[in-house]
Design an enzyme around this catalytic site. Sequence first.
Site, PDB file in Angstrom:
ATOM      1  N   GLY A 109       0.806  -1.228   0.000  1.00  0.00           N
ATOM      2  CA  GLY A 109       0.000   0.000   0.000  1.00  0.00           C
ATOM      3  C   GLY A 109       0.834   1.271   0.000  1.00  0.00           C
ATOM      4  O   GLY A 109       0.333   2.351   0.290  1.00  0.00           O
ATOM      5  N   SER A 110       2.115   1.153  -0.328  1.00  0.00           N
ATOM      6  CA  SER A 110       2.987   2.323  -0.262  1.00  0.00           C
ATOM      7  C   SER A 110       3.094   3.037  -1.606  1.00  0.00           C
ATOM      8  O   SER A 110       3.737   4.062  -1.720  1.00  0.00           O
ATOM      9  CB  SER A 110       4.388   1.879   0.157  1.00  0.00           C
ATOM     10  OG  SER A 110       4.900   1.000  -0.837  1.00  0.00           O
ATOM     11  N   LEU A 112       4.708   1.768  -4.015  1.00  0.00           N
ATOM     12  CA  LEU A 112       6.010   1.386  -4.591  1.00  0.00           C
ATOM     13  C   LEU A 112       5.894   0.055  -5.346  1.00  0.00           C
ATOM     14  O   LEU A 112       6.880  -0.634  -5.561  1.00  0.00           O
ATOM     15  CB  LEU A 112       7.075   1.300  -3.490  1.00  0.00           C
ATOM     16  CG  LEU A 112       7.335   2.605  -2.722  1.00  0.00           C
ATOM     17  CD1 LEU A 112       8.367   2.391  -1.609  1.00  0.00           C
ATOM     18  CD2 LEU A 112       7.792   3.725  -3.652  1.00  0.00           C
ATOM     19  N   SER A 115       2.563  -5.035  -5.563  1.00  0.00           N
ATOM     20  CA  SER A 115       1.831  -6.063  -6.325  1.00  0.00           C
ATOM     21  C   SER A 115       2.542  -6.388  -7.630  1.00  0.00           C
ATOM     22  O   SER A 115       2.595  -7.554  -8.022  1.00  0.00           O
ATOM     23  CB  SER A 115       0.367  -5.685  -6.539  1.00  0.00           C
ATOM     24  OG  SER A 115       0.257  -4.461  -7.186  1.00  0.00           O
ATOM     25  N   GLU A 147      -2.797  -8.031 -12.932  1.00  0.00           N
ATOM     26  CA  GLU A 147      -3.251  -6.913 -12.100  1.00  0.00           C
ATOM     27  C   GLU A 147      -4.624  -6.427 -12.573  1.00  0.00           C
ATOM     28  O   GLU A 147      -5.509  -6.143 -11.777  1.00  0.00           O
ATOM     29  CB  GLU A 147      -2.221  -5.774 -12.186  1.00  0.00           C
ATOM     30  CG  GLU A 147      -2.538  -4.553 -11.356  1.00  0.00           C
ATOM     31  CD  GLU A 147      -2.300  -4.738  -9.867  1.00  0.00           C
ATOM     32  OE1 GLU A 147      -1.549  -5.661  -9.480  1.00  0.00           O
ATOM     33  OE2 GLU A 147      -2.883  -3.961  -9.082  1.00  0.00           O
ATOM     34  N   ASP A 159       4.600  -0.173 -13.977  1.00  0.00           N
ATOM     35  CA  ASP A 159       5.080  -0.840 -12.757  1.00  0.00           C
ATOM     36  C   ASP A 159       5.678  -2.214 -13.059  1.00  0.00           C
ATOM     37  O   ASP A 159       6.777  -2.549 -12.603  1.00  0.00           O
ATOM     38  CB  ASP A 159       3.933  -1.025 -11.754  1.00  0.00           C
ATOM     39  CG  ASP A 159       3.291   0.298 -11.379  1.00  0.00           C
ATOM     40  OD1 ASP A 159       3.858   1.350 -11.723  1.00  0.00           O
ATOM     41  OD2 ASP A 159       2.224   0.260 -10.755  1.00  0.00           O
ATOM     42  N   TYR A 209      -8.650   5.367  -9.606  1.00  0.00           N
ATOM     43  CA  TYR A 209      -7.699   5.182 -10.704  1.00  0.00           C
ATOM     44  C   TYR A 209      -8.463   4.908 -12.008  1.00  0.00           C
ATOM     45  O   TYR A 209      -8.233   5.548 -13.029  1.00  0.00           O
ATOM     46  CB  TYR A 209      -6.768   4.018 -10.373  1.00  0.00           C
ATOM     47  CG  TYR A 209      -5.697   3.771 -11.405  1.00  0.00           C
ATOM     48  CD1 TYR A 209      -4.431   4.346 -11.263  1.00  0.00           C
ATOM     49  CD2 TYR A 209      -5.928   2.977 -12.521  1.00  0.00           C
ATOM     50  CE1 TYR A 209      -3.441   4.127 -12.218  1.00  0.00           C
ATOM     51  CE2 TYR A 209      -4.957   2.758 -13.468  1.00  0.00           C
ATOM     52  CZ  TYR A 209      -3.703   3.324 -13.306  1.00  0.00           C
ATOM     53  OH  TYR A 209      -2.730   3.106 -14.246  1.00  0.00           O
TER      54      TYR A 209
HETATM   55  C1  GLA Z   1      -0.100   2.922 -10.888  1.00  0.00           C
HETATM   56  C2  GLA Z   1      -0.275   2.081 -12.149  1.00  0.00           C
HETATM   57  C3  GLA Z   1       0.692   2.509 -13.247  1.00  0.00           C
HETATM   58  C4  GLA Z   1       0.653   4.020 -13.465  1.00  0.00           C
HETATM   59  C5  GLA Z   1       0.738   4.773 -12.144  1.00  0.00           C
HETATM   60  C6  GLA Z   1       0.530   6.259 -12.312  1.00  0.00           C
HETATM   61  O1  GLA Z   1       1.127   2.693 -10.288  1.00  0.00           O
HETATM   62  O2  GLA Z   1      -0.084   0.707 -11.874  1.00  0.00           O
HETATM   63  O3  GLA Z   1       0.414   1.812 -14.437  1.00  0.00           O
HETATM   64  O4  GLA Z   1      -0.490   4.389 -14.191  1.00  0.00           O
HETATM   65  O5  GLA Z   1      -0.217   4.304 -11.205  1.00  0.00           O
HETATM   66  O6  GLA Z   1       1.543   6.813 -13.080  1.00  0.00           O
END
Ligand code: GLA
Length: 373
Positions: A109-110, A112, A115, A147, A159, A209
């Site tokens: 949940g940070s 970073l 997942s 994801e 990510d 999101y």
């Molecule tokens: C999350 C998503 C990424 C990206 C960022 C925002 O980390 O997993 O794909 O969209 O938000 O930049």
Amino acid sequence: MSTNEYTYKVSAAGRVNLIGEHVDYCGGKVMPCALSLKNTVWVRPNGENVIRLKWTDLPEEYELDLDKLESYRDLRHAKYHAGCAALWREAGHKVVGCNLLLDCTVPFGSGLSSSAAIEVSTIAALATAAGEKFDPVEVALVAQKAEQVYAGVRCGIMDQYASANGKKGHAILLDCSTLEREYIPVELGEYTLVIADCKKPHNLVESKYNERREEVEEALRLLKRHVEAESLSEVPPYVLEEYKTLLRGTIYKRAKHVVEECERVRRAAKLLKSGAIAEFGELLNASHASLRDLYEVTGKELDSLAHAAQSHPACLGSRMTGAGFGGCTVSIVKKSAEEDFKAYVAERYERETGYKAAFYSAEIGDGIVVETL
Ligand code: GLA
């Protein structure tokens, strides 16, 4: 916990994004770094038709039947692993029964990307257990799908790509529409990166999101009536201004963030390559302001944390990193003043919000690492 019985140790990284936020799903360029915070999977084939999962720090253990992988969507921890195995197999790869032991040093949940680290390392471990060589880019794409399908977040590729393809000491300048990449050395001289966690328990990240994604998709749909563009990242800021009246207030603000952030990434890449760290830092501040005012994904806590950092004399720039709505900031701070910076930011942040910030020591590390034991 003993790791003697395992054959391989496979890890994948968490990430911090330096700049290029909320543009990956608009085809823009991003600049993440893989971190030394990571998820590690010890693995050994077990000759059976099941994947057995256990963790170094959780009491739960799971047994996933390889013939029923799609039926584990509701399992709290194991749904990711089941999803990764199912989707990797669906992509045409062999998945064999194996025992996995998991350990994650990326704080949950940070923001970073714990997942992504879990998904990428799990797929790489499954491929390794099956005796297959894998392409880290394909692993990232399948992990992204996991994801989306199993966690319900319509995330971009940033990510998982960074988690799989990171390189020690480098940022990845990744073009999210072509997946072309360039590694840029992160050489900050007497400065260093400091990651601070606002520690606000966040919720609804997924729905907010996904809502942002719909808003920018709507912006593109409207612009496409007059502008030739496959993605929002192709629209230069002056063109957006010309067609401003096509977009409703909120939709316009979201689109303005995206096109200007893409522009900032182009400039940031040049500045980082030429060692112009102070100007690079200013772009971090501008990125945060845009995420606060136009994209509206920061919130009181991240704003307080970033503003406290920006007001410290040893800080060249600070911004939220990741999806937002909680999570972390990244700041460029003079090494000699790092401790003073942390104490100052922690004190001011707690006074303003009531939360205690956490600071993580992390180096810029590699993506997937496979070791034979
Ligand atoms: C999350 C998503 C990424 C990206 C960022 C925002 O980390 O997993 O794909 O969209 O938000 O930049």
